[in-house]
Motif scaffolding. Structure first.
Motif, PDB file in Angstrom:
ATOM      1  N   GLY A   1      -4.691 -14.110   2.679  1.00  0.00           N
ATOM      2  CA  GLY A   1      -3.711 -13.091   3.037  1.00  0.00           C
ATOM      3  C   GLY A   1      -3.815 -12.701   4.491  1.00  0.00           C
ATOM      4  O   GLY A   1      -2.810 -12.578   5.190  1.00  0.00           O
ATOM      5  N   PHE A   2      -5.037 -12.529   4.974  1.00  0.00           N
ATOM      6  CA  PHE A   2      -5.262 -12.133   6.365  1.00  0.00           C
ATOM      7  C   PHE A   2      -4.800 -13.221   7.327  1.00  0.00           C
ATOM      8  O   PHE A   2      -4.061 -12.953   8.284  1.00  0.00           O
ATOM      9  CB  PHE A   2      -6.746 -11.844   6.570  1.00  0.00           C
TER      10      PHE A   2
ATOM     11  N   LEU B   1      -3.220  -6.357   8.959  1.00  0.00           N
ATOM     12  CA  LEU B   1      -3.927  -5.361   8.150  1.00  0.00           C
ATOM     13  C   LEU B   1      -3.424  -5.380   6.709  1.00  0.00           C
ATOM     14  O   LEU B   1      -4.210  -5.271   5.755  1.00  0.00           O
ATOM     15  CB  LEU B   1      -3.737  -3.958   8.750  1.00  0.00           C
ATOM     16  N   MET B   2      -2.120  -5.553   6.543  1.00  0.00           N
ATOM     17  CA  MET B   2      -1.547  -5.619   5.197  1.00  0.00           C
ATOM     18  C   MET B   2      -1.931  -6.923   4.497  1.00  0.00           C
ATOM     19  O   MET B   2      -2.138  -6.949   3.283  1.00  0.00           O
ATOM     20  CB  MET B   2      -0.021  -5.493   5.264  1.00  0.00           C
ATOM     21  N   GLY B   3      -2.034  -8.003   5.267  1.00  0.00           N
ATOM     22  CA  GLY B   3      -2.506  -9.256   4.687  1.00  0.00           C
ATOM     23  C   GLY B   3      -3.932  -9.127   4.190  1.00  0.00           C
ATOM     24  O   GLY B   3      -4.281  -9.578   3.090  1.00  0.00           O
ATOM     25  N   ALA B   4      -4.780  -8.485   4.992  1.00  0.00           N
ATOM     26  CA  ALA B   4      -6.173  -8.266   4.594  1.00  0.00           C
ATOM     27  C   ALA B   4      -6.253  -7.337   3.384  1.00  0.00           C
ATOM     28  O   ALA B   4      -7.067  -7.540   2.473  1.00  0.00           O
ATOM     29  CB  ALA B   4      -6.968  -7.686   5.765  1.00  0.00           C
TER      30      ALA B   4
ATOM     31  N   SER C   1       5.821  -8.451   4.994  1.00  0.00           N
ATOM     32  CA  SER C   1       5.625  -9.662   5.783  1.00  0.00           C
ATOM     33  C   SER C   1       4.148  -9.981   5.975  1.00  0.00           C
ATOM     34  O   SER C   1       3.793 -11.117   6.280  1.00  0.00           O
ATOM     35  CB  SER C   1       6.315  -9.528   7.142  1.00  0.00           C
ATOM     36  N   GLY C   2       3.272  -8.985   5.794  1.00  0.00           N
ATOM     37  CA  GLY C   2       1.841  -9.259   5.886  1.00  0.00           C
ATOM     38  C   GLY C   2       1.299  -9.968   4.659  1.00  0.00           C
ATOM     39  O   GLY C   2       0.527 -10.920   4.764  1.00  0.00           O
ATOM     40  N   ALA C   3       1.715  -9.506   3.486  1.00  0.00           N
ATOM     41  CA  ALA C   3       1.240 -10.112   2.235  1.00  0.00           C
ATOM     42  C   ALA C   3       2.069 -11.327   1.825  1.00  0.00           C
ATOM     43  O   ALA C   3       1.634 -12.124   0.978  1.00  0.00           O
ATOM     44  CB  ALA C   3       1.269  -9.066   1.118  1.00  0.00           C
TER      45      ALA C   3
END
Length: 434
Positions: free
Chosen positions: A162-163, A299-302, A355-357
């Motif tokens: 994800g990050f 940050l949202m991916g993490a 868009s991060g996840a």
């Protein structure tokens, strides 16, 4: 046992340890290329009103703007074709070589736009040449999007997909930010006459400098161990199963694609036309908002690696379903510049959650040997809706006479995607990609 359709009857391959320094080199080189490429692709949207006057002159400003946005959407018609051709190349020949090709095509088409004669010089032929250049851009972007997502997520290893995947969106935001910045600078330092006469060409011609830099960087990138490992053990995927996952990816991307252009690329044009905000103010606000996406998306991916993809995605989608119309109503109600600034910033922060996840979620829908093709094709189909959202928004407002109605289109895209999110199987905590 894995829970996705492709994995239910297959044994997963064990995750291989990856050298962190090698990861950083690959991601850094990849990001540089993505930034340069999406600068090229996004600059058209930021300069649409100027292009409308140069290539689609009309006594009616709205007609010119609609024609300009129609050509903007033409680039997205070519994306499904590019996604199949270049996506398949990425799955068979490798991600890195395909990304180098997309960089070359994007740079060449962008420079061509900067060199085109206008309507005043050669008449309607100028519009045709603009369409051809935009189609070439769309073809390149069709292969770029899914291949970039696959490349970054595959380098993420067991617990940072994800990050790492979020840096695809971070890079796209950075490229669009540079495009917005270039448009804002040109609009601020040049008179309207100079911008109309020649200033609009400068951002496009930067592709002549940025393109070779991106090519050099990408040629130094290697494919991930995950890709190389799975090439030798790839199994045939039934066409029906593949088609079902492409449809799932397309549905997942409807909201993402529409919100991307409505919230970021189209907003400066919308605000300068329908709100009490000058065009330079709107462009600078868009630039700062995109900078926020660059920070928030990773940050949202993490976060999605820790709590799962679904909670982050659903929260973002629900926000726009409930608040799109109220927010657009607020923007056109005669608010101050600073009220507009904070409103767009909020919208971009919530957009960055999705868009991060999103990239890791998409990549986890497909096995490695068809991942680039599947993600690219699903994205190419959805991008068609996103690419024409500025046109549909402008047309809707012209028919209804209410700028706030733009919010209903964004809310509708969220409504179409939300059921897919609820039905989606959580894949964040699976140790390896198939």
């Amino acid at each position: 046992m894995d829970t996705t359709p492709y994995h239910a009857k297959q044994n997963q391959l064990a995750s291989q340890p990856t050298d962190r320094a090698e990861q950083r080199r690959a991601i850094g080189a990849g990001i540089a290329g993505y930034i340069l490429e999406w600068f090229d692709f996004g600059i058209y949207g930021f300069l649409a009103p100027i292009l409308a006057k140069n290539f689609f002159p009309s006594s009616d400003e709205l007609t010119s703007l609609l024609a300009s946005f129609a050509v903007f959407g033409v680039g997205f018609v070519a994306r499904p074709v590019g996604s199949l051709v270049l996506g398949r190349m990425a799955d068979v020949k490798g991600r890195s070589i395909t990304l180098s090709i997309t960089m070359m095509l994007m740079a060449a088409s962008t420079v061509a736009m900067g060199l085109l004669p206008t309507y005043a010089q050669i008449g309607a032929w100028s519009a045709l040449l603009l369409v051809i250049a935009r189609v070439l851009q769309g073809f390149a972007a069709g292969g770029e999007w899914g291949t970039a997502a696959a490349f970054l997520v595959e380098w993420g290893g067991a617990n940072r997909r994800g990050f790492f995947g979020a840096f695809q969106q971070c890079s796209i935001a950075a490229g669009l930010l540079l495009g917005s910045l270039a448009a804002a600078v040109m609009s601020s330092i040049l008179s309207s006459e100079a911008l109309f006469a020649w200033g609009w060409r400068v951002p496009f011609l930067l592709g002549a400098v940025l393109g070779p830099i991106g090519m050099y960087v990408r040629r130094r990138v290697h494919d991930s161990p995950t890709y190389e490992q799975h090439q030798a053990s790839a199994k045939r995927i039934p066409h029906k199963v593949f088609a079902k996952s492409v449809f799932r990816a397309f549905s997942f991307l409807i909201f993402w694609s529409v919100s991307s252009y409505m919230v970021s690329v189209y907003m400066p044009t919308f605000a300068s036309k329908y709100a009490h905000v000058s065009r330079p103010q709107a462009l600078w606000t868009g630039t700062l908002s995109l900078a926020t996406v660059m920070v928030v998306a990773p940050l949202m991916g993490a976060l999605s690696d820790r709590v799962g993809r679904k909670p982050v995605l659903i929260a973002s989608c629900m926000f726009f379903l409930l608040f799109s119309y109220p927010l657009y109503s607020f923007i056109v109600s005669g608010i101050s510049f600073w009220a507009f600034f904070w409103t767009q910033l909020l919208m971009n922060v919530v957009f960055a959650m999705y868009s991060g996840a999103g990239p890791a979620t998409l990549a986890e829908m497909f096995p490695t040997h068809v991942r680039s093709t599947g993600v690219s094709f699903g994205a190419g189909l959805a991008a068609f809706l996103g690419g024409y959202s500025p046109f549909l928004t402008t047309w809707t407002i012209s028919v209804t006479g209410a700028g706030a109605n733009a919010g209903w289109l964004l809310a509708a895209s969220a409504l179409l995607t939300l059921p897919v999110l609820f039905l989606l199987k959580e894949t964040a905590h699976e140790r390896s990609l198939q």
